[in-house]
Write an enzyme that holds these catalytic residues in place. Structure first.
Site, mmCIF file in Angstrom:
data_model
loop_
_atom_site.group_PDB
_atom_site.id
_atom_site.type_symbol
_atom_site.label_atom_id
_atom_site.label_comp_id
_atom_site.label_asym_id
_atom_site.label_seq_id
_atom_site.Cartn_x
_atom_site.Cartn_y
_atom_site.Cartn_z
ATOM 1 N N PHE A 9 -2.142 -4.857 3.424
ATOM 2 C CA PHE A 9 -0.914 -4.736 4.208
ATOM 3 C C PHE A 9 -0.408 -6.105 4.652
ATOM 4 O O PHE A 9 -1.197 -6.975 5.025
ATOM 5 C CB PHE A 9 -1.160 -3.922 5.481
ATOM 6 C CG PHE A 9 -1.417 -2.470 5.271
ATOM 7 C CD1 PHE A 9 -0.398 -1.540 5.401
ATOM 8 C CD2 PHE A 9 -2.697 -2.011 4.961
ATOM 9 C CE1 PHE A 9 -0.629 -0.185 5.226
ATOM 10 C CE2 PHE A 9 -2.943 -0.654 4.787
ATOM 11 C CZ PHE A 9 -1.911 0.257 4.919
ATOM 12 N N ASP A 10 0.895 -6.256 4.651
ATOM 13 C CA ASP A 10 1.532 -7.282 5.460
ATOM 14 C C ASP A 10 1.517 -6.762 6.896
ATOM 15 O O ASP A 10 1.256 -5.573 7.131
ATOM 16 C CB ASP A 10 2.967 -7.515 4.965
ATOM 17 C CG ASP A 10 3.714 -8.522 5.810
ATOM 18 O OD1 ASP A 10 3.125 -9.558 6.162
ATOM 19 O OD2 ASP A 10 4.892 -8.262 6.120
#
Length: 218
Positions: A9-10
């Site tokens: 994930f960002d």
């Protein structure tokens, strides 16, 4: 369709609804300093690390622009408004993290934000324990759109890039993950998906709940 072993994930714009919060603080500080067109230049900085942000801002406002002071004051505004768990979490975050944990998938974070801020935000939100590994902007040499941060995240969780999904909201993030060989899902935040993003991303979805539905078909 090929299965997957991990999701990377960002953070800003994906886990937290923080891009708008940061932008508002930048604009507020810019107005105090008599600066114009800050929103436009903020958009160019989405997804990159502090060093790259400095380069963009100095190019936009001149080499004598006091970036460090601007950043310090804008950060102070942000902390005053959102520290202590007040930063909004994006819809579907806990649901997708629980889904991935129950599916025995590795979970990593690859964010351009510096480590101290990342750990604080995740801890205050009660999300830190979900992540098997965290890679931050000050842990790598090259900023997104370079693939280094995603390759490092995959290395730390022990998966091949082609066996991992990346979930991103920014153009630079999608470029970074795609060039690193990850399968990319874009969930747009401030910046809408353009033609390049439609070409690079495996799919573009509206929110993380749609991502769960998409991954559930793997």
């Amino acid at each position: 369709m090929k299965n997957y072993d991990a999701v990377v994930f960002d953070m800003d714009g994906v886990i937290f609804d923080s891009e708008r919060a940061i932008m508002e603080c930048w604009i507020e500080q810019a107005e105090k300093m008599g600066m114009e067109f800050m929103e436009e230049h903020f958009h160019a900085c989405i997804g990159v690390n502090l060093q790259k942000t400095r380069e963009i801002m100095l190019k936009a406002y001149g080499e004598d622009f006091p970036f460090d002071e601007f950043d310090k004051q804008a950060s102070a505004l942000f902390h005053a408004k959102y520290d202590g768990g007040r930063l909004p979490i994006k819809s579907g975050v806990r649901e997708i993290l629980d889904y991935l944990k129950s599916s025995n998938k590795k979970i990593a974070l690859a964010t351009s934000t510096k480590k101290t801020s990342v750990i604080r935000r995740l801890s205050e939100a009660g999300l830190l324990e979900y992540f098997d590994e965290i890679v931050t902007g000050d842990m790598v040499t090259h900023s997104k759109p370079h693939p280094e941060i995603y390759l490092f995240a995959c290395e730390k969780i022990g998966v091949k890039p082609e066996d991992a999904y990346a979930i991103e909201d920014s153009y630079n993030g999608i470029r970074s993950a795609t060039s690193g060989g990850l399968r990319t899902i874009m969930v747009p935040d401030i910046l809408p998906a353009n033609d390049e993003m439609h070409e690079l991303a495996e799919t573009i979805l509206n929110d993380l709940n749609e991502v769960i539905e998409y991954l559930d078909k793997m």
